[in-house]
Scaffold this motif. Sequence first.
Motif, PDB file in Angstrom:
ATOM      1  N   GLU A  68       0.814  -1.205   0.000  1.00  0.00           N
ATOM      2  CA  GLU A  68       0.000   0.000   0.000  1.00  0.00           C
ATOM      3  C   GLU A  68       0.853   1.263   0.000  1.00  0.00           C
ATOM      4  OE1 GLU A  68      -2.840   0.132   3.162  1.00  0.00           O
ATOM      5  OE2 GLU A  68      -3.859  -1.685   2.503  1.00  0.00           O
ATOM      6  N   LYS A  69       0.420   2.232  -0.816  1.00  0.00           N
ATOM      7  CA  LYS A  69       1.049   3.550  -0.842  1.00  0.00           C
ATOM      8  C   LYS A  69      -0.057   4.585  -0.914  1.00  0.00           C
ATOM      9  CE  LYS A  69       5.181   2.106  -3.349  1.00  0.00           C
ATOM     10  NZ  LYS A  69       5.975   2.265  -4.547  1.00  0.00           N
ATOM     11  N   VAL A  70       0.070   5.656  -0.165  1.00  0.00           N
ATOM     12  CA  VAL A  70      -0.913   6.739  -0.225  1.00  0.00           C
ATOM     13  C   VAL A  70      -0.570   7.620  -1.418  1.00  0.00           C
ATOM     14  CG1 VAL A  70      -1.855   8.754   0.953  1.00  0.00           C
ATOM     15  CG2 VAL A  70      -1.334   6.688   2.257  1.00  0.00           C
ATOM     16  N   LYS A  71      -1.537   7.838  -2.283  1.00  0.00           N
ATOM     17  CA  LYS A  71      -1.375   8.698  -3.456  1.00  0.00           C
ATOM     18  C   LYS A  71      -2.519   9.690  -3.478  1.00  0.00           C
ATOM     19  CE  LYS A  71       2.041   6.491  -5.563  1.00  0.00           C
ATOM     20  NZ  LYS A  71       3.276   7.098  -5.936  1.00  0.00           N
ATOM     21  N   ILE A  72      -2.222  10.926  -3.740  1.00  0.00           N
ATOM     22  CA  ILE A  72      -3.248  11.960  -3.827  1.00  0.00           C
ATOM     23  C   ILE A  72      -3.685  12.060  -5.295  1.00  0.00           C
ATOM     24  CG2 ILE A  72      -3.817  14.384  -3.419  1.00  0.00           C
ATOM     25  CD1 ILE A  72      -3.215  12.656  -0.875  1.00  0.00           C
ATOM     26  N   PRO A  73      -4.976  11.874  -5.547  1.00  0.00           N
ATOM     27  CA  PRO A  73      -5.445  11.891  -6.936  1.00  0.00           C
ATOM     28  C   PRO A  73      -5.664  13.298  -7.477  1.00  0.00           C
ATOM     29  CG  PRO A  73      -7.283  11.499  -5.493  1.00  0.00           C
ATOM     30  CD  PRO A  73      -6.061  11.568  -4.614  1.00  0.00           C
ATOM     31  N   LYS A  74      -5.702  13.383  -8.795  1.00  0.00           N
ATOM     32  CA  LYS A  74      -6.136  14.603  -9.482  1.00  0.00           C
ATOM     33  C   LYS A  74      -7.620  14.369  -9.754  1.00  0.00           C
ATOM     34  CE  LYS A  74      -5.492  17.062 -13.833  1.00  0.00           C
ATOM     35  NZ  LYS A  74      -4.806  17.023 -15.131  1.00  0.00           N
ATOM     36  N   VAL A  75      -8.461  15.277  -9.281  1.00  0.00           N
ATOM     37  CA  VAL A  75      -9.904  15.069  -9.359  1.00  0.00           C
ATOM     38  C   VAL A  75     -10.567  16.211 -10.115  1.00  0.00           C
ATOM     39  CG1 VAL A  75     -12.005  14.763  -8.001  1.00  0.00           C
ATOM     40  CG2 VAL A  75      -9.846  13.857  -7.149  1.00  0.00           C
ATOM     41  N   ALA A  76     -11.493  15.859 -10.984  1.00  0.00           N
ATOM     42  CA  ALA A  76     -12.335  16.823 -11.685  1.00  0.00           C
ATOM     43  C   ALA A  76     -13.742  16.224 -11.740  1.00  0.00           C
ATOM     44  CB  ALA A  76     -11.796  17.090 -13.089  1.00  0.00           C
ATOM     45  N   SER A  77     -14.665  16.939 -12.324  1.00  0.00           N
ATOM     46  CA  SER A  77     -16.032  16.444 -12.431  1.00  0.00           C
ATOM     47  C   SER A  77     -16.048  15.139 -13.228  1.00  0.00           C
ATOM     48  CB  SER A  77     -16.895  17.495 -13.119  1.00  0.00           C
ATOM     49  OG  SER A  77     -18.204  17.024 -13.265  1.00  0.00           O
ATOM     50  N   ASN A  78     -16.553  14.071 -12.625  1.00  0.00           N
ATOM     51  CA  ASN A  78     -16.652  12.754 -13.246  1.00  0.00           C
ATOM     52  C   ASN A  78     -15.297  12.251 -13.752  1.00  0.00           C
ATOM     53  OD1 ASN A  78     -17.871  10.377 -14.113  1.00  0.00           O
ATOM     54  ND2 ASN A  78     -18.521  11.240 -16.053  1.00  0.00           N
ATOM     55  N   TYR A  79     -14.240  12.535 -13.018  1.00  0.00           N
ATOM     56  CA  TYR A  79     -12.896  12.148 -13.453  1.00  0.00           C
ATOM     57  C   TYR A  79     -11.987  12.061 -12.230  1.00  0.00           C
ATOM     58  CZ  TYR A  79      -8.374  12.516 -15.869  1.00  0.00           C
ATOM     59  OH  TYR A  79      -7.109  12.293 -16.334  1.00  0.00           O
ATOM     60  N   ILE A  80     -11.211  11.000 -12.167  1.00  0.00           N
ATOM     61  CA  ILE A  80     -10.209  10.869 -11.118  1.00  0.00           C
ATOM     62  C   ILE A  80      -8.976  10.222 -11.736  1.00  0.00           C
ATOM     63  CG2 ILE A  80     -11.083   8.660 -10.250  1.00  0.00           C
ATOM     64  CD1 ILE A  80     -10.377   9.773  -7.402  1.00  0.00           C
ATOM     65  N   GLU A  81      -7.808  10.737 -11.381  1.00  0.00           N
ATOM     66  CA  GLU A  81      -6.564  10.256 -11.998  1.00  0.00           C
ATOM     67  C   GLU A  81      -5.512  10.010 -10.919  1.00  0.00           C
ATOM     68  OE1 GLU A  81      -3.186  12.706 -14.179  1.00  0.00           O
ATOM     69  OE2 GLU A  81      -4.973  12.515 -15.445  1.00  0.00           O
ATOM     70  N   TYR A  82      -4.854   8.861 -11.051  1.00  0.00           N
ATOM     71  CA  TYR A  82      -3.744   8.530 -10.166  1.00  0.00           C
ATOM     72  C   TYR A  82      -2.498   8.325 -11.014  1.00  0.00           C
ATOM     73  CZ  TYR A  82      -6.609   7.764  -6.030  1.00  0.00           C
ATOM     74  OH  TYR A  82      -7.433   7.940  -4.955  1.00  0.00           O
ATOM     75  N   ASN A  83      -1.378   8.852 -10.559  1.00  0.00           N
ATOM     76  CA  ASN A  83      -0.083   8.602 -11.185  1.00  0.00           C
ATOM     77  C   ASN A  83       0.671   7.653 -10.265  1.00  0.00           C
ATOM     78  OD1 ASN A  83      -0.091  10.254 -13.605  1.00  0.00           O
ATOM     79  ND2 ASN A  83      -0.300  11.959 -12.181  1.00  0.00           N
ATOM     80  N   VAL A  84       0.969   6.471 -10.805  1.00  0.00           N
ATOM     81  CA  VAL A  84       1.566   5.416  -9.998  1.00  0.00           C
ATOM     82  C   VAL A  84       2.811   4.892 -10.702  1.00  0.00           C
ATOM     83  CG1 VAL A  84       1.166   3.146  -8.981  1.00  0.00           C
ATOM     84  CG2 VAL A  84      -0.724   4.759  -9.183  1.00  0.00           C
ATOM     85  N   LYS A  85       3.903   4.772  -9.957  1.00  0.00           N
ATOM     86  CA  LYS A  85       5.135   4.223 -10.506  1.00  0.00           C
ATOM     87  C   LYS A  85       5.269   2.769 -10.036  1.00  0.00           C
ATOM     88  CE  LYS A  85      10.001   5.047 -11.123  1.00  0.00           C
ATOM     89  NZ  LYS A  85      11.160   5.840 -10.789  1.00  0.00           N
ATOM     90  N   ALA A  86       5.534   1.874 -10.997  1.00  0.00           N
ATOM     91  CA  ALA A  86       5.697   0.455 -10.674  1.00  0.00           C
ATOM     92  C   ALA A  86       7.089  -0.003 -11.108  1.00  0.00           C
ATOM     93  CB  ALA A  86       4.627  -0.374 -11.376  1.00  0.00           C
ATOM     94  N   ASP A  87       7.706  -0.846 -10.289  1.00  0.00           N
ATOM     95  CA  ASP A  87       9.043  -1.360 -10.602  1.00  0.00           C
ATOM     96  C   ASP A  87       9.011  -2.436 -11.682  1.00  0.00           C
ATOM     97  OD1 ASP A  87      10.126   0.312  -8.672  1.00  0.00           O
ATOM     98  OD2 ASP A  87       9.850  -1.187  -7.086  1.00  0.00           O
TER      99      ASP A  87
END
Length: 169
Positions: A68-87
């Motif tokens: 688990e990692k806490v990530k703050i999303p980018k949120v707009a109307s009817n839209y949510i975005e997460y930027n996640v880095k994976a090894d």
Amino acid sequence: MAKTIPNEAIIKNSNYHNIFDYSILYGEIDYYPSVSFNNLQEGNDITAEVNPKINSILSHRVIIGGKEKVKIPKVASNYIEYNVKADKKEKIDIPVLAYKRTKVMLNGKNVGYTASSRGTVMVDGEKGNNKISVTYQPSKLLYVGIIVSFITWIGLLIGLIFSKKRNVN
């Protein structure tokens, strides 16, 4: 840690201020799928000890390969975005509930998803940066309803205008 208002709460002058301490003011957890709850008998209690799944969703915990990692999303109307880095290529479980018409994009491409054990969107992530955006596609019936409503209002206004002209004559 999120607090809830007990189902049997009686609001009085002495405890009225407590209703403003409720972390989930708009009843969001009312729409969570049952798999999101660890303990439905204590669905009123969403503390990390009793319902860690709910708490992980509320605290924006992204699960990458079981970690688990806490990530703050980018949120707009009817839209949510997460930027996640994976090894490496692995499953990424983002804290967004998976509903019937949920649409997921991974790095700008439409992708399929599965519902995770907590009822959230899980995608097959790629090695490196993953931009995961989620939207909800409303039913076409919603748009039909809006058009019917609009036509009805126009008809009512026209009927009102003609009834007033008839009364004048």
